[in-house]
Design an enzyme around this catalytic site. Structure first.
Site, short mmCIF file in Angstrom:
data_model
loop_
_atom_site.label_atom_id
_atom_site.label_comp_id
_atom_site.label_asym_id
_atom_site.label_seq_id
_atom_site.Cartn_x
_atom_site.Cartn_y
_atom_site.Cartn_z
N HIS A 35 -9.68 -3.40 1.15
CA HIS A 35 -9.52 -2.31 2.11
C HIS A 35 -10.44 -2.46 3.33
O HIS A 35 -10.43 -1.60 4.21
CB HIS A 35 -9.77 -0.95 1.45
CG HIS A 35 -8.62 -0.50 0.59
ND1 HIS A 35 -7.54 0.17 1.11
CD2 HIS A 35 -8.38 -0.65 -0.73
CE1 HIS A 35 -6.68 0.44 0.14
NE2 HIS A 35 -7.16 -0.05 -0.99
N LYS A 61 -2.62 -5.55 3.01
CA LYS A 61 -3.01 -4.22 3.53
C LYS A 61 -3.09 -4.30 5.05
O LYS A 61 -2.05 -4.36 5.69
CB LYS A 61 -4.29 -3.77 2.83
CG LYS A 61 -3.96 -3.38 1.37
CD LYS A 61 -5.11 -3.00 0.52
CE LYS A 61 -4.57 -2.60 -0.86
NZ LYS A 61 -5.45 -2.94 -1.95
N SER A 82 -11.45 2.50 -2.51
CA SER A 82 -10.24 3.05 -1.90
C SER A 82 -10.00 4.53 -2.19
O SER A 82 -9.24 5.17 -1.49
CB SER A 82 -9.03 2.25 -2.36
OG SER A 82 -8.88 2.35 -3.76
C1 LIG Z 1 -5.04 -3.44 -3.30
C2 LIG Z 1 -6.14 -4.17 -3.92
C3 LIG Z 1 -5.92 -5.37 -4.58
C4 LIG Z 1 -4.53 -5.93 -4.79
O1 LIG Z 1 -4.06 -6.54 -3.66
P1 LIG Z 1 -2.51 -6.94 -3.57
O2 LIG Z 1 -2.46 -7.94 -2.48
O3 LIG Z 1 -1.76 -5.69 -3.27
O4 LIG Z 1 -2.13 -7.51 -4.89
C5 LIG Z 1 -6.99 -6.05 -5.10
N1 LIG Z 1 -8.25 -5.55 -4.99
C6 LIG Z 1 -8.49 -4.39 -4.37
C7 LIG Z 1 -9.90 -3.89 -4.27
C8 LIG Z 1 -7.45 -3.65 -3.82
O5 LIG Z 1 -7.70 -2.49 -3.21
#
Ligand SMILES: *Cc1c(COP(=O)(O)O)cnc(C)c1O
Length: 407
Positions: A224, A254, A196
């Site tokens: 992502h 996301k 990310s």
């Molecule tokens: C954002 C993210 C998470 C966390 O996800 P949430 O649903 O916001 O708890 C886990 N792993 C990765 C790689 C992320 O980018």
């Protein structure tokens, strides 16, 4: 160390308020205390903070589904029918038919036999890694993996072996050593699908090859990537590896726009997680309104690539615009568009000035990224209009020249 104080040679325990004041003051003195600005309204392409409208380049709401009208209606309808809460953990009587439908839909979306949903992506990594790995195992982990993966590994008590970011020679050497050491029952390799901070992709074909050679369990967290890569189905699908990856992890917060996380994989894996993963057993199920909205969001992504295509078009447009202005946008392979400034103070100053001029793009600096690679990270959305992006680019030009980052 934090909790102890040295007094006349005898370590005295520190009281909570002393600990908090000392550490909060230290963070504030060093300018590292993060003040949170509440968003006054929906987290859409334009947001309102402190009464001011800002072009939003910092949300993970890639496809605009967090504020989608169809999904809002679905959620409201489910709330009317089922209520606002699931009422229990999944294994008591918190599993509603809505959860079953969601998990069937997720398996279809990911091309796997089965799937299991959790309350968040973070929670999912806590659940899935320690559900399968223990102190007699080892985990090869990309050094840039997400914090929730790092914590999930810690919880499992498996030996963690970090490899250099996307360095396949390093991974191969460490995989060989771990697999042939005779020390471990099982060895797993874990990677983000899309990283990310830079928007680069994991080298999944090579990771799969190495995994086959050394009998590694494969675990890809595509938080992502889902909705963004592989025409929406994710990074694993993008590389045509749906049958090769043991754990496909994703978030529902996301691109999917709601909240939650999931593992997609074999029926045996999912059956096991349903009896062994602790957040599934000991934390209340996703609320019905969210569950229904998520299922509909996944269906929308499967039915049409329109939002996906618009996201990529906007990402391409933003990247091209920033490059033309002379900014360093790094090595992104996805719509995530870092604008690399370098020095930490300058990066923060840049982000602050963008905001004063009407663009909300967060600065990300050491220790989240290596020292001297401070950046403002831009997350374009499918729902940004060309006018909004042009306006953002004009602000980038103005502030970039003002701070002598471009000329
Ligand atoms: C954002 C993210 C998470 C966390 O996800 P949430 O649903 O916001 O708890 C886990 N792993 C990765 C790689 C992320 O980018």
């Amino acid at each position: 160390m934090y909790a102890l104080e040295n007094e006349g040679g005898i370590k005295k325990v520190k009281k909570l308020d002393q600990f908090l004041q000392d550490n909060l003051n230290d963070l504030r003195d060093r300018g590292l205390y993060n003040e949170i600005d509440p968003v006054e309204g929906p987290n859409g392409p334009v947001i309102k903070i402190s009464g001011k409208e800002l072009i939003n380049l910092s949300s993970n709401n890639y496809l605009g589904l967090a504020t989608n009208d169809h999904l809002k209606e679905i959620a409201k309808h489910a709330i009317d029918q089922y209520g606002v809460g699931a009422g229990a953990v999944r294994t008591i009587n918190g599993t509603m038919d809505l959860h079953v439908k969601l998990e069937e839909k997720l398996a279809e979306f990911k091309g796997t036999e089965a799937a299991i949903a959790y309350q968040s992506g973070f929670n999912c990594n806590m659940a899935a890694i320690s559900g399968v790995m223990d102190k007699n195992d080892a985990i090869l982990s990309d050094e840039l993996n997400h914090a929730s993966i790092i914590d999930g590994i810690r919880l499992s008590k498996a030996k963690v072996i970090r490899y250099n970011h996307s360095d396949m020679d390093d991974l191969r050497a460490k995989a060989k050593e771990a697999a042939e050491s005779g020390l471990y029952n099982k060895v797993m390799v874990i990677t983000d699908g899309v990283f990310s901070m830079d928007g680069d992709l994991a080298e999944l074909p090579e990771i799969v090859e190495i995994a086959k050679e050394f009998n590694l369990i494969t675990y890809v967290d595509d938080a992502h990537g889902s909705g963004v890569m592989g025409k929406g189905a994710g990074t694993v699908k993008h590389f045509g590896l749906s049958k090769e990856i043991d754990f496909q992890i994703g978030t529902l917060s996301k691109a999917i726009g709601v909240v939650g996380g999931y593992v997609a994989g074999s029926k045996d894996l999912i059956d096991w997680l349903k009896v062994r993963s602790r957040p599934f057993l000991f934390s209340t199920a996703l609320p019905p309104g969210d569950t229904a909205a998520i299922t509909a969001a996944v269906q929308m992504i499967m039915d049409s690539t329109e939002l996906h295509d618009q996201l990529w078009e906007n990402g391409r447009y933003l990247k091209e615009g920033l490059l033309k202005l002379g900014f360093d946008i790094g090595k992104s392979e996805t719509p995530i568009t870092p604008c690399i400034i370098g020095e930490e103070k300058l990066t923060q100053q840049f982000s602050k000035r963008l905001r004063e001029e009407g663009v909300y793009a967060k600065s990300i600096v050491f220790p989240t990224v290596p020292q001297g690679t401070g950046r403002v990270r831009n997350m374009p959305m499918a729902t940004h209009t060309k006018e909004m992006l042009d306006q953002a680019l004009a602000v980038y030009e103005k502030v970039g020249k003002e701070l002598s980052i471009i000329n």
